[in-house]
Every structure is written in structure tokens, then in C-alpha cells.
Design an enzyme around this catalytic site. Structure first.
Site, short mmCIF file in Angstrom:
data_model
loop_
_atom_site.label_atom_id
_atom_site.label_comp_id
_atom_site.label_asym_id
_atom_site.label_seq_id
_atom_site.Cartn_x
_atom_site.Cartn_y
_atom_site.Cartn_z
CG ASP A 1 102.32 102.12 -2.85
OD1 ASP A 1 102.29 102.41 -1.63
OD2 ASP A 1 102.25 102.98 -3.74
CG ASP B 1 105.11 107.33 -4.97
OD1 ASP B 1 104.15 107.72 -4.29
OD2 ASP B 1 104.96 106.77 -6.05
CG ASP C 1 105.66 103.04 -4.52
OD1 ASP C 1 105.39 104.13 -4.00
OD2 ASP C 1 104.95 102.50 -5.40
NE ARG D 1 98.23 107.88 -0.22
CZ ARG D 1 98.63 108.09 -1.46
NH1 ARG D 1 99.66 107.40 -1.94
NH2 ARG D 1 98.03 108.97 -2.23
#
Length: 432
Positions: free
Chosen positions: A255, A251, A212, A308
Site C-alpha cells: 500500500d 490486508d 500490510d 486492487r
């Protein structure tokens, strides 16, 4: 090295109390001059303002204020002084992979041979890959991980200087830390040089990547503000395909996982990315995540995002005053993902949909969990997101009422004004 303005000279740091850094004049650090490195999260500004608030490295003395221009200098500055309050000012763009993917390859690894060994025609889809080339891929990936990972300690402020400061090819990992601030940076998502082929992933297999751009892992009181996070020079449309599947090298952009708590992400631009922002990474993580993952998202722009934005598990997430731009020429799956035991509040956001995309697709039900969605506007008109979703997708009906009311908010803007407000003020180069 640039020093703080004299009116904002720190004379006290009240550790363990309100954690507000006081200037000579008695004003909070977030009001000091225009030095973003000395600013702290304003009181009441989202979940990261809970309790002692988020001050980052605002109390750093001169010895722990660093200006860096290379990735190596940045990594050294992070380590220096341990958890002592520090400010790291980034000038220009730091490139963690300037030497190219070849620099990380383990001896004997050869991607053409990897493709030949694990071609589904040869290997099939019944078992995961193994053998020499997979072992060498794993070793190569470990080399890359070591080179591009930056572990951010407690009481740290990372801030870009000017409008062109940024990081590319790296993964900022705020892991098991407290009170961290990241501001004013253009962060290009790292490319995984060695994605793994998983022939058992779905009916046709898939390439799976790591890294990430920014991950908040088990940390508390984190403020991510006025950054631009993007695929930049390497959008998914430029990635090749092997075995009929996209060679996915990205990715997430941001997060928040593994028991992280009290996070505010404000005035950022998330742009041109697929799986953008995940809050909670597993339905089975109740032991670490239940009662945590409290995150505020406000005044962010989500432009060209596939999905997302965010996807939520467990957390009480307050998403207000964000602008979502979904373009006709982009793939789109959903914006808000309703996951296991989540309690999302989505209020007074603006959505700009083009190309006939239905507002019913803004919400996606992964698991049954209630949410609050009020005062949202789509293309300048008020829309009940839950009602339109349930009308078009009755088989995935959502329940209204998250069961809690956010209180940690500063100014809440009229959603009809958001495209102009965040369009001019969100993103890198605009903090201060």
C-alpha cells in the site's frame, strides 16, 4: 560479513544534489558489479527517479552494513545508526511470528468466548462490538503489532541474499522516510491473529484485519524491486469462516498511502492475494494526497490476484509493461480500480485471461476520473480496455485521457513478449 567489491568502493556521497553515489571509476552505483545492496535506482526508472533519485543505503560505510538471520537481528539493525545510510542483508527467512499467535494473547482473552459473546444471534447487527472480550482482543492485537512491525528509516537498503531470502509474518512500514530500497525478498503476507468482527459492515457483517506486508506511508523516493509478495502458505481458501463470513486475516501486499510520493515498483511478483495494491486510502485525504501518490509500476507479474492491482486515488500512476494472469479457478473482481481524482496511465500491459473472463472487467470504476489505456494486449491481441468496458458496462462508463504523459521510463517492451520476459526475470532471487 560480506563487503562491497573493491571497484565499487564509495568515495563520495553528494547529499542534497543528485544523490548519486560515485565509485572509484566514476560510474553510478547502480552500475557497480553485481552487489544488489550497493545498487541504486537507474536514472529515469519511474517516479522514484525524480529529482535526487533513490539511492537507499548505497553509501553505507562498513559499520552500517549488516547481515541478519533472525527477526530480532533485523529489528536491531534497522534502529542502529538512526538515519545514517545502511545496508541490511537478509539471509534465509525471518519469521516475526515464530512463537505463534498464542504468544500475543492478553491474559483472559479467549476466542471461543469472543465468538459466543458477539454471535449475531446474541449481539445483532445494529451496533459495533464492545465489552471485555473486545477490549482483550484490542490488547492482544496491540501485542502483535508491536512484535511484527518493522519501521524502516531513511537511506536504507534491505536486500535478500541468494534465492531463499525472505520475511514472513511481518509488516514492513516505510513511514515518513526518504530514499529506501527493498529488493530480492520473498515476503509472505502477515496473518492478523486477532481480526475484529464488525456486525455493522454490510448486511451480514464482516471480519476486518490489519497489517500490510509492505506499506509506504508519507515517504518519498522508494524503490520496491525484484520481490515476491504472496499469501504463501496461507491463501484465503484455507481460512475458516465464523458467523457465515470468512475469518479474513490478510490486508494488503503493498500500500502507498498518506502523502507518499515518488515510488517505483518494478520486477516484482504479486501472487495469490485478494486486496493487493492500494494507492491512496481515503477519498477525504486531499490535504495529504493531492499532488502526491506518484507511483510507477512496471515489469511486475500479478498472478492469481483478485482485485486492487492497483486501486488508485489522487495519484498520477504509470502502469506499463506488467503481466496480469487471471486464472479460471480463482475469484476475480478487477485489476485497475479507478478512484477519486485518480490519473492512471495503463499502457502496453499484457493480460492472460482464462475461463471465459471478459476483458471488460479489467477496469473498475469507483469514482469518475479520467484514465489513459493504450497498447494493452489480452491473450495476445490488442484490446481497447476503455471501449470494451464502456460497451459492456455503460452505466459505469469511463472517460479517456488522464491528462499527463509519463516521461520517467527506461526500456518499454512489446506487450506480446512480456509473459516470457517477466516470467523469467521478475520476482525474488533475480536481482543483481
Amino acid at each position: 560479513m560480506r563487503t562491497q567489491h573493491s571497484p565499487g568502493r564509495v568515495i563520495a556521497s553528494l547529499a542534497g544534489s543528485t544523490a548519486l553515489v560515485l565509485a572509484v571509476t566514476g560510474t553510478p552505483a547502480h552500475a557497480q558489479g553485481r552487489d544488489p545492496g550497493r545498487q541504486t535506482l537507474p536514472a529515469g526508472d519511474g517516479w522514484a527517479a525524480e529529482g535526487p533519485g533513490t539511492t537507499g543505503g548505497a553509501a553505507a560505510d562498513a559499520e552500517h552494513v549488516h547481515t541478519v538471520t533472525t527477526w530480532q537481528e533485523f529489528q536491531t539493525a534497522l534502529i542502529r545508526g538512526g538515519d545514517a545510510a545502511k545496508i541490511i542483508r537478509i539471509k534465509g527467512t525471518l519469521n516475526a511470528t515464530a512463537s505463534g499467535c498464542e504468544a500475543f494473547e492478553a491474559q483472559g482473552y479467549a476466542f471461543p468466548q469472543y465468538l459466543a459473546d458477539y454471535d449475531p444471534v446474541v449481539w445483532g447487527h445494529e451496533k459495533e462490538v464492545s465489552g471485555e472480550q473486545e477490549n482483550l482482543r484490542v490488547a492482544s492485537a496491540a501485542n502483535q503489532k508491536k512484535a511484527i512491525t518493522a519501521l524502516v528509516p531513511s537511506h536504507t537498503t534491505i536486500v535478500g541474499i541468494g534465492s531463499d531470502a525472505g520475511i514472513t509474518g511481518a509488516s514492513l512500514q516505510i513511514k515518513d522516510a526518504d530514499s529506501v530500497i527493498v529488493r530480492n525478498l520473498t515476503i509472505e503476507a502477515p496473518l492478523d491473529c486477532f481480526p475484529q468482527w464488525d456486525p455493522t459492515d454490510g448486511p451480514t457483517g464482516a471480519w476486518n484485519s490489519e497489517y500490510d506486508a509492505v506499506v509506504v506511508h508519507g515517504s518519498t523516493h522508494v524503490w520496491v524491486d525484484h520481490n515476491t509478495l504472496t499469501d504463501g502458505r496461507h491463501p484465503d481458501s484455507t481460512l475458516p469462516s465464523y458467523y457465515g463470513e470468512v475469518y479474513q486475516q490478510h490486508d494488503g501486499l503493498l500500500d502507498v498511502v498518506r502523502g507518499a510520493d515518488h515510488v517505483t515498483a518494478s520486477w516484482n511478483v504479486f501472487k495469490n492475494h485478494d486486496k493487493t495494491l492500494m494507492i491512496g486510502n481515503s477519498d477525504s485525504a486531499a490535504a495529504t494526497d493531492a499532488g502526491k501518490l506518484r507511483v510507477t509500476l512496471h515489469h511486475n507479474v500479478f498472478d492469481g490476484i483478485v482485485e486492487r492491482a492497483p486501486r488508485v486515488r489522487f495519484g498520477q500512476v504509470d502502469a506499463y509493461n506488467n503481466h496480469f494472469v487471471i486464472r479460471a479457478d480463482q475469484p476475480y473482481v478487477y485489476s485497475f480500480g479507478i478512484g477519486f481524482e485518480s490519473r492512471l496511465v495503463a499502457e502496453k500491459n499484457a493480460f492472460t485471461l482464462t475461463g471465459g473472463i471478459s476483458a471488460a472487467g479489467i477496469l473498475k470504476k469507483w469514482k469518475d476520473a479520467p484514465l489513459t489505456a493504450r497498447g494493452n494486449y489480452v491473450n495476445g491481441r490488442p484490446v481497447d480496455l476503455i471501449a470494451v468496458h464502456n460497451a459492456e458496462m455503460p452505466e459505469e462508463a469511463l472517460r479517456s485521457g488522464a491528462g499527463w504523459t509519463p516521461t520517467l521510463r527506461t526500456k518499454v517492451d512489446d506487450p506480446r513478449a512480456l509473459p516470457g520476459i517477466v516470467g523469467h526475470r521478475a520476482g525474488a532471487g533475480k536481482a543483481g
